[in-house]
Design an enzyme around this catalytic site. Structure first.
Site, short mmCIF file in Angstrom:
data_model
loop_
_atom_site.label_atom_id
_atom_site.label_comp_id
_atom_site.label_asym_id
_atom_site.label_seq_id
_atom_site.Cartn_x
_atom_site.Cartn_y
_atom_site.Cartn_z
CB CYS A 181 0.94 1.17 4.18
SG CYS A 181 -0.81 0.73 4.22
CB CYS A 189 -0.92 -0.04 1.22
SG CYS A 189 -1.59 1.57 1.70
CB CYS A 202 -17.82 6.45 -12.86
SG CYS A 202 -19.05 5.44 -12.01
CB CYS A 222 -20.92 5.76 -14.90
SG CYS A 222 -20.87 6.71 -13.36
#
Length: 530
Positions: free
Chosen positions: A64, A61, A408, A411
């Protein structure tokens, strides 16, 4: 309150692009004071330590990796100064069940544990070493610190890492209900602010000399004591919201800074937000005196912030401004309207005061972002744009609008179903429309995610947000039940099919009847001929 999720996305995207930390940064070094916990050791460790800040993370991450060195630095410092406070890490790629137990849905997630019996709370501080230390140390202290020594209080004010909310108690009011309310507020907000109380004669003389009730003063970090804010509202006896609202507004610095950590607190204040975009520290320093002067004048009415264009310059687009810096723009959060100083010439700092005055007087026109109005609609889905949004949704028809973003995924999956829905209502008094929210400003709609589906009833009543399944039948039923015109397109479609089937059946029947009628005649003719 309305605020643009595009702005949030821009801020977070910009933060993600800040210089990356090494791949090893997510996991604290072996020689650090950070304790590595697993499912086998977690329960006992929490039970045996009164204050634990646990980081649930994944080694891959990026956030992180950025947090890792700060987290380790805080742990190393706390082990020396506050050994009762422990910092721990749980690798969710290895201990999935443990992370699932605490409903970890993103990395890193920071939770505070105060022993085994108490439920954990979410860490609400910033993610720098000093902030982590300050946040955790505060948890070990009373919600309200008592300052009996003038010198100690003054040093505290000078070295603030966050706002100090100070209760100044005149003689004889220590047992009042206001005092009790203050302690309740302090307990509720202790993770975000420092709370203190004093009866020191110097502070009583300055802030509560003639008062027969406590005075409340907010000292802000990085500012002179003379800029402190004093509560002048009604008695807070048993009305803690009065003090909470005061703290929410007055705890903001005169000329703060917008970052990923502070953005939400400013947008949730529900008052206009004035941005000064700067490219260099020198530009910000030059603006500091006159921006603070304006901030004092409009305290509680407008929040003034700086924004580092080298990191977050793309946010200018969300405010309908060009990425040309420095620039000044006011975002009216409640109405989601943007007002910016003309960028055709370089920004003159001396023009800002007059611009803000005109804004307060309602003499400015907002900058409206919109695609051009289409000359021709090429689909049954109406291509809506910002410039005609209000006209279309108030057209006297039931108007169902999809607010979307081109990137999106949800979408994109909805698009073919939405086209079927539009086909269903073709020729009827229902408009099925869509609008690219990244390219168009809209009013009166609270967009918190994509796609957002909203029905505007024909009678002009309040818009209704669609929260059901994104299927053709579910959306059509919603339009029928929630729309003013009660048009049932599904029944109409079934009726049309029925008519077609009936017509076909009748044609077959007529053909059969003719055949049956003709056959005997032919037989008769044949018989006659025989």
């Amino acid at each position: 309150m309305q605020f643009s999720i595009k702005a949030v996305a821009a801020i977070l995207a910009a933060i993600t692009n800040i210089a990356s930390v090494s791949a090893e940064g997510a996991t604290a070094p072996e020689d650090s004071a950070v304790v590595k916990l697993t499912e086998a050791t977690f329960k006992d460790f929490i039970a045996n330590n009164p204050y634990v800040l646990a980081e649930f993370f994944a080694p891959w991450c990026g956030h992180c990796k950025k947090l890792g060195p700060e987290f380790a630095s805080a742990a190393d410092s706390l082990v020396e100064t506050n050994p009762d406070i422990k910092l721990a890490q749980i690798d969710c790629t290895e201990d999935r069940d443990l992370c699932a137990q605490f409903d970890i849905r993103g990395y890193p997630t920071l939770k505070v544990f105060k022993g085994e019996a108490a439920p954990p709370s979410d860490y609400a501080g910033q993610r720098q070493s000093d902030s982590i230390i300050n946040y955790m140390v505060k948890l070990t202290l009373p919600a309200v610190q008592v300052f009996d020594d003038t010198a100690v209080l003054e040093k505290t004010v000078e070295a603030l890492a966050e706002p100090l909310v100070l209760q100044v108690l005149p003689e004889g009011v220590e047992k009042s209900s206001s005092n009790e309310t203050f302690y309740q507020v302090a307990d509720k907000l202790r993770e975000s602010f420092t709370f203190g109380t004093t009866s020191d004669p110097k502070y009583v003389a300055e802030y509560a000399k003639s008062a027969k009730k406590p005075a409340y003063v907010i000292f802000r970090n990085g500012e002179d004591a003379e800029d402190a804010s004093v509560y002048k509202g009604k008695d807070i006896d048993e009305e803690s919201e009065l003090l909470i609202d005061f703290i929410d507004v007055e705890s903001k610095p005169l000329f703060g800074e917008i970052t990923g950590a502070t953005y939400q607190s400013y947008t949730s204040a529900n008052i206009p937000l004035a941005y000064y975009f700067y490219s260099t520290a020198e530009e910000r320093d030059a603006a500091d005196p006159f921006i603070k002067k304006l901030a004092r004048k409009y305290r509680g009415e407008i929040n003034f912030v700086g924004l580092d264009a080298s990191q977050f310059g793309m946010h200018a687009q969300n405010l309908n401004m060009k990425e040309e810096f420095p620039l000044f723009v006011v975002h009216d959060l409640e109405g989601n309207k943007k007002y910016g100083i003309d960028q055709s010439t370089p920004l003159d700092n001396n023009a800002i005061a007059q611009f803000v005055q005109k804004f307060k007087a309602g003499k400015l026109e907002p900058i409206v972002k919109s695609e051009p109005i289409p000359e021709v609609q090429n689909s049954t889905v109406y291509h809506l744009v910002g410039a005609e949004h209000e006209k279309v949704v108030k057209s006297g028809k039931d108007v169902f609008v999809k607010y979307y973003a081109p990137w999106c995924g949800h979408c994109k999956r909805l698009a073919p179903i939405y086209e079927e829905l539009a086909d269903l209502y073709e020729g009827k008094d229902v408009v099925i429309a869509e609008i690219d929210h990244t390219l168009n400003d809209v009013e009166s709609v609270d967009i918190k995610g994509y796609p957002t589906l909203v029905l505007f009833p024909a009678d002009g009543s309040e818009p209704i947000y669609y929260e059901d399944a994104r299927s053709l039948e579910a959306m059509a039923n919603f339009i029928k039940e929630s729309g003013s015109l009660k048009i049932d397109a599904l029944v109409d479609e079934e009726d049309e099919e029925e008519v077609k089937e009936t017509a076909a059946a009748e044609t077959i029947s007529e053909t059969t009847e003719k055949a049956e009628t003709t056959a005997p005649a032919a037989e008769a003719d044949a018989h006659d001929e025989l």
